[in-house]
Scaffold this motif. Structure first.
Motif, PDB file in Angstrom:
ATOM      1  N   CYS A 104       0.826  -1.208   0.000  1.00 21.87           N
ATOM      2  CA  CYS A 104       0.000   0.000   0.000  1.00 21.87           C
ATOM      3  C   CYS A 104       0.861   1.260   0.000  1.00 21.87           C
ATOM      4  CB  CYS A 104      -0.938   0.005   1.212  1.00 21.87           C
ATOM      5  SG  CYS A 104      -2.271  -1.216   1.110  1.00 21.87           S
ATOM      6  N   LEU A 105       1.954   1.238   0.735  1.00 24.10           N
ATOM      7  CA  LEU A 105       2.854   2.393   0.741  1.00 24.10           C
ATOM      8  C   LEU A 105       3.470   2.610  -0.629  1.00 24.10           C
ATOM      9  CD1 LEU A 105       4.566   1.928   4.222  1.00 24.10           C
ATOM     10  CD2 LEU A 105       2.963   3.732   3.552  1.00 24.10           C
ATOM     11  N   TRP A 106       3.797   1.509  -1.322  1.00 23.42           N
ATOM     12  CA  TRP A 106       4.299   1.631  -2.695  1.00 23.42           C
ATOM     13  C   TRP A 106       3.224   2.224  -3.599  1.00 23.42           C
ATOM     14  CZ3 TRP A 106       2.135  -0.721  -7.028  1.00 23.42           C
ATOM     15  CH2 TRP A 106       2.831  -0.492  -8.236  1.00 23.42           C
ATOM     16  N   ALA A 107       1.994   1.724  -3.472  1.00 27.53           N
ATOM     17  CA  ALA A 107       0.916   2.151  -4.355  1.00 27.53           C
ATOM     18  C   ALA A 107       0.538   3.612  -4.140  1.00 27.53           C
ATOM     19  CB  ALA A 107      -0.311   1.269  -4.150  1.00 27.53           C
ATOM     20  N   LEU A 108       0.658   4.088  -2.908  1.00 31.27           N
ATOM     21  CA  LEU A 108       0.269   5.460  -2.595  1.00 31.27           C
ATOM     22  C   LEU A 108       1.389   6.464  -2.819  1.00 31.27           C
ATOM     23  CD1 LEU A 108      -1.767   4.768   0.665  1.00 31.27           C
ATOM     24  CD2 LEU A 108      -2.686   5.364  -1.593  1.00 31.27           C
ATOM     25  N   GLU A 109       2.593   5.975  -3.040  1.00 30.08           N
ATOM     26  CA  GLU A 109       3.745   6.850  -3.246  1.00 30.08           C
ATOM     27  C   GLU A 109       3.917   7.128  -4.726  1.00 30.08           C
ATOM     28  OE1 GLU A 109       8.098   6.802  -1.349  1.00 30.08           O
ATOM     29  OE2 GLU A 109       7.843   5.345  -2.955  1.00 30.08           O
ATOM     30  N   GLU A 110       3.700   8.358  -5.123  1.00 27.14           N
ATOM     31  CA  GLU A 110       3.808   8.727  -6.536  1.00 27.14           C
ATOM     32  C   GLU A 110       5.242   8.998  -6.949  1.00 27.14           C
ATOM     33  OE1 GLU A 110       1.639   8.617  -8.778  1.00 27.14           O
ATOM     34  OE2 GLU A 110      -0.211   8.353  -7.634  1.00 27.14           O
ATOM     35  N   VAL A 119      -6.518  -3.113  -4.049  1.00 20.39           N
ATOM     36  CA  VAL A 119      -7.721  -3.903  -3.781  1.00 20.39           C
ATOM     37  C   VAL A 119      -7.480  -5.366  -4.153  1.00 20.39           C
ATOM     38  CG1 VAL A 119     -10.162  -4.217  -4.333  1.00 20.39           C
ATOM     39  CG2 VAL A 119      -9.204  -1.905  -4.132  1.00 20.39           C
ATOM     40  N   ALA A 120      -6.952  -5.578  -5.352  1.00 22.39           N
ATOM     41  CA  ALA A 120      -6.695  -6.948  -5.809  1.00 22.39           C
ATOM     42  C   ALA A 120      -5.635  -7.624  -4.946  1.00 22.39           C
ATOM     43  CB  ALA A 120      -6.267  -6.942  -7.276  1.00 22.39           C
ATOM     44  N   PHE A 121      -4.591  -6.874  -4.580  1.00 25.11           N
ATOM     45  CA  PHE A 121      -3.520  -7.452  -3.758  1.00 25.11           C
ATOM     46  C   PHE A 121      -4.056  -7.886  -2.399  1.00 25.11           C
ATOM     47  CE2 PHE A 121       0.037  -7.326  -0.802  1.00 25.11           C
ATOM     48  CZ  PHE A 121       1.022  -8.012  -1.495  1.00 25.11           C
ATOM     49  N   ILE A 122      -4.842  -7.019  -1.766  1.00 27.86           N
ATOM     50  CA  ILE A 122      -5.394  -7.352  -0.447  1.00 27.86           C
ATOM     51  C   ILE A 122      -6.357  -8.527  -0.543  1.00 27.86           C
ATOM     52  CG2 ILE A 122      -6.838  -6.481   1.434  1.00 27.86           C
ATOM     53  CD1 ILE A 122      -5.654  -3.696   0.855  1.00 27.86           C
ATOM     54  N   LEU A 123      -7.173  -8.561  -1.595  1.00 27.82           N
ATOM     55  CA  LEU A 123      -8.088  -9.688  -1.787  1.00 27.82           C
ATOM     56  C   LEU A 123      -7.314 -10.995  -1.953  1.00 27.82           C
ATOM     57  CD1 LEU A 123     -10.859  -8.254  -4.158  1.00 27.82           C
ATOM     58  CD2 LEU A 123     -11.113  -8.951  -1.767  1.00 27.82           C
ATOM     59  N   ALA A 124      -6.190 -10.938  -2.676  1.00 27.56           N
ATOM     60  CA  ALA A 124      -5.373 -12.140  -2.863  1.00 27.56           C
ATOM     61  C   ALA A 124      -4.811 -12.633  -1.531  1.00 27.56           C
ATOM     62  CB  ALA A 124      -4.240 -11.854  -3.845  1.00 27.56           C
ATOM     63  N   ILE A 125      -4.338 -11.704  -0.703  1.00 25.42           N
ATOM     64  CA  ILE A 125      -3.824 -12.083   0.614  1.00 25.42           C
ATOM     65  C   ILE A 125      -4.930 -12.688   1.470  1.00 25.42           C
ATOM     66  CG2 ILE A 125      -2.889 -11.179   2.782  1.00 25.42           C
ATOM     67  CD1 ILE A 125      -0.771 -11.309   0.677  1.00 25.42           C
ATOM     68  N   LEU A 126      -6.103 -12.056   1.450  1.00 24.54           N
ATOM     69  CA  LEU A 126      -7.233 -12.563   2.250  1.00 24.54           C
ATOM     70  C   LEU A 126      -7.683 -13.937   1.773  1.00 24.54           C
ATOM     71  CD1 LEU A 126      -9.374  -9.292   2.641  1.00 24.54           C
ATOM     72  CD2 LEU A 126      -7.986 -10.427   4.386  1.00 24.54           C
ATOM     73  N   ARG A 127      -7.693 -14.126   0.461  1.00 23.68           N
ATOM     74  CA  ARG A 127      -8.112 -15.426  -0.084  1.00 23.68           C
ATOM     75  C   ARG A 127      -7.104 -16.510   0.283  1.00 23.68           C
ATOM     76  NH1 ARG A 127     -12.688 -18.135  -1.832  1.00 23.68           N
ATOM     77  NH2 ARG A 127     -12.019 -19.914  -3.082  1.00 23.68           N
ATOM     78  N   TYR A 128      -5.817 -16.190   0.177  1.00 23.84           N
ATOM     79  CA  TYR A 128      -4.775 -17.155   0.537  1.00 23.84           C
ATOM     80  C   TYR A 128      -4.855 -17.480   2.021  1.00 23.84           C
ATOM     81  CZ  TYR A 128      -0.271 -19.517  -0.153  1.00 23.84           C
ATOM     82  OH  TYR A 128       0.712 -20.462  -0.256  1.00 23.84           O
ATOM     83  N   ALA A 129      -5.198 -16.472   2.817  1.00 24.21           N
ATOM     84  CA  ALA A 129      -5.289 -16.675   4.265  1.00 24.21           C
ATOM     85  C   ALA A 129      -6.401 -17.653   4.635  1.00 24.21           C
ATOM     86  CB  ALA A 129      -5.518 -15.338   4.959  1.00 24.21           C
ATOM     87  N   VAL A 130      -7.412 -17.794   3.779  1.00 26.84           N
ATOM     88  CA  VAL A 130      -8.474 -18.778   4.031  1.00 26.84           C
ATOM     89  C   VAL A 130      -7.880 -20.182   4.116  1.00 26.84           C
ATOM     90  CG1 VAL A 130     -10.513 -19.887   3.042  1.00 26.84           C
ATOM     91  CG2 VAL A 130     -10.308 -17.395   2.993  1.00 26.84           C
ATOM     92  N   PHE A 131      -6.996 -20.497   3.177  1.00 27.37           N
ATOM     93  CA  PHE A 131      -6.377 -21.823   3.158  1.00 27.37           C
ATOM     94  C   PHE A 131      -5.373 -21.972   4.298  1.00 27.37           C
ATOM     95  CE2 PHE A 131      -7.656 -20.782  -1.157  1.00 27.37           C
ATOM     96  CZ  PHE A 131      -8.459 -21.871  -1.456  1.00 27.37           C
TER      97      PHE A 131
END
Length: 314
Positions: A242-248, A265-277
């Motif tokens: 997120c810090l990378w994404a917000l830093e212009e 959004v996609a990165f966080i969703l990927a982490i959350l989905r992986y965390a399910v397993f």
């Protein structure tokens, strides 16, 4: 004669002779773990992040780096299986490995592994750069130390495996002379630690109450501690991204949409989905988790598209 030597000499000679040269070659290839080679695709991470992936020079160098890193990883697998041949023969699953089963003689595994370990860094000096050769040498040394002793040291084992992933992500940048950003290193490093500790946690959950752990060190970890590690690593990797994404970086975006920010959004969703397993205790090999779950694979593709658009500034 030691017990280890005696057991090695009891390797079924018939099994070796029956396989012949073709069988030995197939056994060597299997021991090199082709399924694990997909991890080496991380060599494109730094050039992709810098938008320097599709030039002819970049593609040539990355192909060479991928091949050299694959050779180094294969060398470690061969030497490890040769060293653990006796113990693997007593294991219900590992006894089917080519070296333990006698398809590949221990001496041959050592010889081929040693040759790859020497040739790959040497070739990197001529074909890539001294920095790439140094990193490959460090990788081999670290992994061999892991095979011999570090895999029995609490926490250090997690750090070594994580560092192996980080080295894969760094080497492409070194080959092309691309500066590695702090956010890239933080996100990649803690992302790797997240997947490694999630895998360890899953192994600990699955072996709970069972005799004969696949990893002796797992008996010294608690599931609570491993859960803490993968949760901490997931949080830090998300923060770093997120810090990378917000830093212009002082350069205003000229793209149609703020793809850098949207990719969060996609990165966080990927982490959350992986965390399910991870939470279920079913997070095995990272590549298996990603490829077997369609939702996670789709999220990954969406993230890649957004990330690519951000780098291309479209």
């Amino acid at each position: 004669m030691t017990e280890r030597t005696a057991l090695l000499e009891r390797t079924p000679a018939a099994a070796v002779s029956a396989t012949g040269l073709t069988g030995v070659i197939r056994g060597l290839l299997k021991t090199a773990r082709p399924r694990q080679w997909v991890k080496n695709l991380l060599v494109v991470a730094a050039p992709a992040a810098a938008g320097q992936l599709f030039s002819r020079h970049a593609l040539t160098q990355l192909t060479l780096v991928f091949a050299l890193f694959t050779a180094c990883a294969s060398a470690v697998y061969l030497i490890n299986d040769a060293r653990d041949a006796v113990a693997d023969r007593a294991h219900p699953v590992k006894r089917h490995r080519p070296v333990a089963a006698g398809q590949v003689p221990v001496a041959v595994a050592y010889a081929v592994g040693g040759a790859l370990a020497l040739l790959a860094p040497s070739a990197a000096v001529w074909l890539c750069s001294p920095a790439v050769a140094a990193l490959l040498t460090a990788y081999i040394g670290m992994q061999l130390a892991y095979c011999v002793s570090l895999k029995h040291v609490l926490v250090v084992d997690l750090v070594v495996v994580t560092t192996g992933f980080l080295m894969r992500a760094m080497i492409g940048g070194l080959a092309l002379g691309i500066p590695l950003s702090r956010w890239f290193l933080i996100t990649t490093g803690f992302g790797a630690l997240f997947m490694v500790s999630a895998k360890r946690y899953s192994e600990a959950v699955q072996m709970a109450g069972k005799a004969g752990a696949t990893r002796a060190l797992l008996t010294e970890y608690t599931t609570g501690y491993l859960r803490f590690v993968w949760q901490l690593a997931a949080g830090v990797s998300v923060l770093g991204y997120c810090l990378w994404a917000l830093e212009e970086g002082g350069v205003p975006s000229a793209g149609l949409l703020p793809w850098r920010q949207l990719s969060m959004v996609a990165f966080i969703l990927a982490i959350l989905r992986y965390a399910v397993f991870a939470d279920r205790g079913t997070a095995g090999e990272p590549e298996d988790v990603v490829l077997r779950d369609r939702a996670l694979a789709l999220i990954g593709l969406v993230w890649l598209a957004m990330y690519g658009l951000a780098v291309a500034n479209w």
